[in-house]
Design a protein around this motif. Sequence first.
Motif, PDB file in Angstrom:
ATOM      1  N   ILE A 140       6.778   5.732  19.075  1.00  0.00           N
ATOM      2  CA  ILE A 140       5.476   5.561  18.430  1.00  0.00           C
ATOM      3  C   ILE A 140       5.591   5.866  16.951  1.00  0.00           C
ATOM      4  N   LEU A 141       6.305   6.909  16.608  1.00  0.00           N
ATOM      5  CA  LEU A 141       6.466   7.269  15.202  1.00  0.00           C
ATOM      6  C   LEU A 141       7.235   6.191  14.461  1.00  0.00           C
ATOM      7  N   VAL A 142       8.287   5.692  15.078  1.00  0.00           N
ATOM      8  CA  VAL A 142       9.064   4.626  14.447  1.00  0.00           C
ATOM      9  C   VAL A 142       8.163   3.415  14.200  1.00  0.00           C
ATOM     10  N   GLY A 143       7.402   3.051  15.203  1.00  0.00           N
ATOM     11  CA  GLY A 143       6.509   1.905  15.052  1.00  0.00           C
ATOM     12  C   GLY A 143       5.469   2.130  13.972  1.00  0.00           C
ATOM     13  N   LEU A 144       4.948   3.347  13.910  1.00  0.00           N
ATOM     14  CA  LEU A 144       3.951   3.659  12.895  1.00  0.00           C
ATOM     15  C   LEU A 144       4.537   3.529  11.496  1.00  0.00           C
ATOM     16  N   ILE A 145       5.721   4.057  11.304  1.00  0.00           N
ATOM     17  CA  ILE A 145       6.355   4.006   9.977  1.00  0.00           C
ATOM     18  C   ILE A 145       6.623   2.552   9.571  1.00  0.00           C
ATOM     19  N   VAL A 146       7.265   1.822  10.462  1.00  0.00           N
ATOM     20  CA  VAL A 146       7.651   0.437  10.140  1.00  0.00           C
ATOM     21  C   VAL A 146       6.421  -0.419   9.884  1.00  0.00           C
ATOM     22  N   THR A 147       5.431  -0.289  10.757  1.00  0.00           N
ATOM     23  CA  THR A 147       4.243  -1.133  10.636  1.00  0.00           C
ATOM     24  C   THR A 147       3.427  -0.776   9.409  1.00  0.00           C
ATOM     25  N   LEU A 148       3.237   0.513   9.173  1.00  0.00           N
ATOM     26  CA  LEU A 148       2.432   0.914   8.026  1.00  0.00           C
ATOM     27  C   LEU A 148       3.101   0.519   6.714  1.00  0.00           C
ATOM     28  N   ALA A 149       4.402   0.717   6.619  1.00  0.00           N
ATOM     29  CA  ALA A 149       5.114   0.330   5.396  1.00  0.00           C
ATOM     30  C   ALA A 149       5.007  -1.174   5.171  1.00  0.00           C
ATOM     31  N   ALA A 150       5.171  -1.940   6.233  1.00  0.00           N
ATOM     32  CA  ALA A 150       5.110  -3.401   6.102  1.00  0.00           C
ATOM     33  C   ALA A 150       3.710  -3.848   5.709  1.00  0.00           C
ATOM     34  N   GLU A 151       2.703  -3.249   6.319  1.00  0.00           N
ATOM     35  CA  GLU A 151       1.325  -3.644   6.013  1.00  0.00           C
ATOM     36  C   GLU A 151       0.955  -3.286   4.578  1.00  0.00           C
ATOM     37  N   LEU A 152       1.387  -2.131   4.122  1.00  0.00           N
ATOM     38  CA  LEU A 152       1.088  -1.757   2.740  1.00  0.00           C
ATOM     39  C   LEU A 152       1.724  -2.746   1.767  1.00  0.00           C
ATOM     40  N   ARG A 153       2.953  -3.141   2.055  1.00  0.00           N
ATOM     41  CA  ARG A 153       3.612  -4.124   1.174  1.00  0.00           C
ATOM     42  C   ARG A 153       2.895  -5.469   1.225  1.00  0.00           C
ATOM     43  N   ARG A 154       2.478  -5.865   2.412  1.00  0.00           N
ATOM     44  CA  ARG A 154       1.791  -7.152   2.539  1.00  0.00           C
ATOM     45  C   ARG A 154       0.463  -7.132   1.789  1.00  0.00           C
ATOM     46  N   LEU A 155      -0.272  -6.064   1.953  1.00  0.00           N
ATOM     47  CA  LEU A 155      -1.585  -5.978   1.320  1.00  0.00           C
ATOM     48  C   LEU A 155      -1.476  -5.853  -0.194  1.00  0.00           C
ATOM     49  N   ALA A 156      -0.359  -5.335  -0.660  1.00  0.00           N
ATOM     50  CA  ALA A 156      -0.197  -5.140  -2.101  1.00  0.00           C
ATOM     51  C   ALA A 156       0.499  -6.316  -2.783  1.00  0.00           C
ATOM     52  N   GLU A 157       0.821  -7.352  -2.025  1.00  0.00           N
ATOM     53  CA  GLU A 157       1.668  -8.404  -2.608  1.00  0.00           C
ATOM     54  C   GLU A 157       0.967  -9.171  -3.732  1.00  0.00           C
ATOM     55  N   HIS A 158      -0.345  -9.146  -3.784  1.00  0.00           N
ATOM     56  CA  HIS A 158      -1.047  -9.843  -4.857  1.00  0.00           C
ATOM     57  C   HIS A 158      -1.520  -8.877  -5.940  1.00  0.00           C
ATOM     58  N   ASP A 159      -1.103  -7.651  -5.858  1.00  0.00           N
ATOM     59  CA  ASP A 159      -1.478  -6.634  -6.841  1.00  0.00           C
ATOM     60  C   ASP A 159      -0.177  -6.083  -7.437  1.00  0.00           C
ATOM     61  N   ASP A 160       0.212  -6.650  -8.562  1.00  0.00           N
ATOM     62  CA  ASP A 160       1.519  -6.302  -9.137  1.00  0.00           C
ATOM     63  C   ASP A 160       1.651  -4.811  -9.422  1.00  0.00           C
ATOM     64  N   GLU A 161       0.568  -4.200  -9.885  1.00  0.00           N
ATOM     65  CA  GLU A 161       0.654  -2.788 -10.257  1.00  0.00           C
ATOM     66  C   GLU A 161       0.756  -1.894  -9.012  1.00  0.00           C
ATOM     67  N   ALA A 162      -0.042  -2.212  -7.992  1.00  0.00           N
ATOM     68  CA  ALA A 162       0.063  -1.443  -6.742  1.00  0.00           C
ATOM     69  C   ALA A 162       1.448  -1.627  -6.124  1.00  0.00           C
ATOM     70  N   GLN A 163       1.945  -2.856  -6.213  1.00  0.00           N
ATOM     71  CA  GLN A 163       3.278  -3.127  -5.675  1.00  0.00           C
ATOM     72  C   GLN A 163       4.350  -2.340  -6.435  1.00  0.00           C
ATOM     73  N   ALA A 164       4.146  -2.208  -7.727  1.00  0.00           N
ATOM     74  CA  ALA A 164       5.104  -1.443  -8.534  1.00  0.00           C
ATOM     75  C   ALA A 164       5.138   0.023  -8.097  1.00  0.00           C
ATOM     76  N   ILE A 165       3.976   0.556  -7.758  1.00  0.00           N
ATOM     77  CA  ILE A 165       3.942   1.941  -7.286  1.00  0.00           C
ATOM     78  C   ILE A 165       4.632   2.059  -5.923  1.00  0.00           C
ATOM     79  N   LEU A 166       4.391   1.099  -5.045  1.00  0.00           N
ATOM     80  CA  LEU A 166       5.081   1.114  -3.752  1.00  0.00           C
ATOM     81  C   LEU A 166       6.595   1.080  -3.949  1.00  0.00           C
ATOM     82  N   ASP A 167       7.044   0.260  -4.899  1.00  0.00           N
ATOM     83  CA  ASP A 167       8.480   0.183  -5.174  1.00  0.00           C
ATOM     84  C   ASP A 167       9.005   1.532  -5.670  1.00  0.00           C
TER      85      ASP A 167
END
Lengths: 220, 88
Positions: A140-167
Amino acid sequence: MADERDDEPLGGASRSPDVLAAFRAQATPALYLAAQRFARQWAKLPRRAGRRVDHLYPRELVQDALADTWNGTLAWDPARRSLLDHVRNAIRWRAWNDARHAKRFPHVAWNTAANDETSVRIEVEVHETQASQADAAPLILVGLIVTLAAELRRLAEHDDEAQAILDCWADSIVERDDVMARTHFTAAQYKAARRRLLYLVKHLPPELREAASDILRSAS
Amino acid sequence: MNDDWSDTTGERAFADIPTQEYVPEDRGALPRVVDLDGVSERDVRVVDAFFHELALDASEDPSPPTSEEQDGVDAIAQFVARLTASAG
């Protein structure tokens, strides 16, 4: 919970007088409130990883961090960081640790388990869980980490500045000044982008949004 | 930490593992979960930072405590008073 140990000696300080003095000076109600609010947010990680978390768990995180610091179990250098920062760091690591062990060692509140019938049921459940999942990875923890990280990247893909912080976060650059140095953001840009990033929890899928719904209120 | 005060109710069923493992001073140090199969360091860092930033916001909230929070503050204060009264 730690605060139920009314009759036990709690001390045993092995720290230098300077460290103990700093502890006493910085251990204030304001710190307890800040640490408790911090712990309440981090408590969501082990809870979502499958650990049973009762309402006293955040307080337990704070008290354990303070006790372990006072007793010298956790090293603290007051010259390097404040007691609050130190306690926050301890809480963060404890939350991850509890999340990692969530399924193998489920948390059962003492006052719940004290009920006879419930106690037996929970005890059986604990043993069954330990027996059946002792060697299993905390999926469950593995799934939570992988899914949350992927979703944050997906949601930030049109926000260059938010994406820069994720990077930056992915590269272990997390302090504000370090992020600003790498991204060349102004303070206002950083603040706004960080805020937008934290608001992305609104757009997470339902199963993740539930995990973050309480957290969201703190970011408003 | 020492959990030998645990009763037999099962509250500390996880007591045989250390609840306070090594806590690095380095804010950017990775949680131990990076050794789990299927988890990348970068994903762990992103999730860790995300939770941490949200928790920092909550921690720095200047609003006064709710009654429930005040109860918690009072309990922690009593705990620390007993803790620090024992030595020093």
